[in-house]
Design a protein around this motif. Structure first.
Motif: not given
Length: 314
Positions: A190-218
C-alpha cells in the motif's frame, strides 16, 4: 562485444549500464518495461531478503550498498540514505549479511516498541523506484543503449546479430530457460502520502505477513505479504486492510494517512541466485535471475559480475 540483455527490471538495466561502461555494444529487449516490471513495485529498501547463497549475496549486497550510497549525491537518481530499525520479539544474533554494511547496532531498550525485546538499527539506501527506473533509462539513453519492447520466447532467438545474451528475466526465466526451481512469491503493498516519517521499520515475525514501513520522498510504502506460489496480481481489499492495520500498530500516525495506491508484484524466488555462463548452440548466455525479494539490493553487485563474465568471453 555485442550483447543483448533480456529483461528491463532493475537487474537488467543495471547490467546493461555496467556492460556499456565496460565498452560493449549493448541492447536491452523486454516484454515489459517501467511500471510493467516487478521492480516498479519494490519497496526498494536495501535488505538481502530471501536471496541466497549467503556468501555471494553478502558480497553483491555490499557492492550495491556502496553504489547506491554514491548515488545519493544525485537527486535525480531517487536514492536516499535512511536510518531504520528491524524489530524482533525474541533475542536474535547478528544477521548473516552483517559484513555487507559498514555499521549495525542494537536498538536501545527504550527505543523498542511494546512487545519487542531486540532489534537492529542501521543506515541503508532506500530507492524510489518510480524515480530510479526512469533515471536508469536516462543513463542508458546517454550511453546509446536502446531499450526495445520485444517478447523473447526462446533464448536461441535472442542471438540475432549479437555475441552474448544476458538473461535477466526474473520469474520469466521459469518458462524461458525453463527453470522449474523458480517460485513466485506474491507481494502486495500500500502506498500512502508522506506524513513526515523519516525512519523505516521492519518486522518479519510472521514470514508470510510482513510488516514494513518505508518512507520515500513524497510517499510511504507499507507492506506486506510473501505468499509462495500465489500468482494472483489483483489487489485484494482484505489484504490492504490487514496491511494498514498491522503497520498502524507499529506507526500509529498511519491511522490517518491518505492512501495513494496499491500494488502487487511477484518476486522471483529461487533456492539460490543463478549467475553463471551457459553455452548454447547459438552462443553463450549469462544467466542472472532468481534474486528473491532483493533485486534492488543485489542489482549493482550482480551487474559487476555479469560484466566480468562477459569480459572473460572476449
Amino acid at each position: 562485444m555485442r550483447v543483448r540483455v533480456v529483461g528491463a527490471g532493475v537487474v537488467g538495466l543495471t547490467s546493461a549500464l555496467r556492460l556499456a561502461q565496460a565498452g560493449h555494444a549493448v541492447e536491452v529487449v523486454a516484454a515489459a518495461t517501467g511500471e510493467g516490471t516487478t521492480s516498479s513495485v519494490a519497496a526498494a529498501l536495501w535488505y538481502p531478503y530471501r536471496a541466497y547463497p549467503e556468501a555471494d549475496v553478502t558480497r553483491w549486497s555490499a557492492t550495491s550498498y556502496r553504489a547506491l550510497r554514491g548515488l545519493t549525491s544525485d537527486p535525480a537518481a531517487g536514492v536516499r540514505m535512511r536510518a531504520g530499525r528491524e524489530l524482533f520479539r525474541r533475542h536474535t544474533p547478528d544477521p548473516w549479511w552483517r559484513d555487507a554494511v559498514p555499521a549495525l547496532a542494537r536498538v536501545a531498550a527504550e527505543r523498542l516498541p511494546p512487545g519487542y525485546v531486540d532489534g537492529y538499527e542501521l543506515n541503508v539506501p532506500v530507492v524510489d523506484m518510480a524515480v530510479h527506473l526512469p533515471w536508469l533509462r536516462g543513463r542508458l539513453d546517454a550511453a546509446r543503449v536502446p531499450v526495445r519492447t520485444r517478447h523473447v520466447a526462446d533464448l536461441g532467438d535472442a542471438f540475432d546479430d549479437v555475441d552474448v545474451v544476458v538473461n535477466c528475466t526474473g520469474l520469466g526465466a521459469r518458462e524461458l530457460v525453463p527453470d522449474t526451481s523458480l517460485t513466485p512469491v506474491r507481494g502486495q503493498v500500500v502506498v500512502v502520502a508522506q506524513f513526515g516519517l523519516a525512519e523505516w521499520l521492519l518486522d518479519q515475525t510472521d514470514p508470510e505477513h510482513l510488516v514494513y514501513v518505508v518512507p520515500r520522498g513524497d510517499s510511504v510504502l507499507l507492506g506486506g505479504t510473501a505468499e509462495e506460489r500465489d500468482e494472483d496480481v489483483r489487489v485484494r481489499p482484505e489484504t490492504t486492510a490487514d496491511i494498514l492495520r498491522r503497520c498502524a500498530r507499529l506507526v500509529p500516525a498511519l491511522d490517518t494517512a491518505r492512501v495513494l495506491g496499491h500494488r502487487v508484484g511477484l518476486r522471483p524466488g529461487r533456492p539460490t541466485v543463478r549467475l553463471e555462463t551457459e553455452f548454447l548452440d547459438r552462443g553463450p548466455v549469462i544467466h542472472c535471475y532468481g534474486h528473491g525479494g532483493a533485486g534492488v539490493t543485489l542489482s549493482y553487485g550482480c551487474a559487476e559480475d555479469v560484466a566480468g563474465l562477459v569480459s572473460r568471453l572476449s
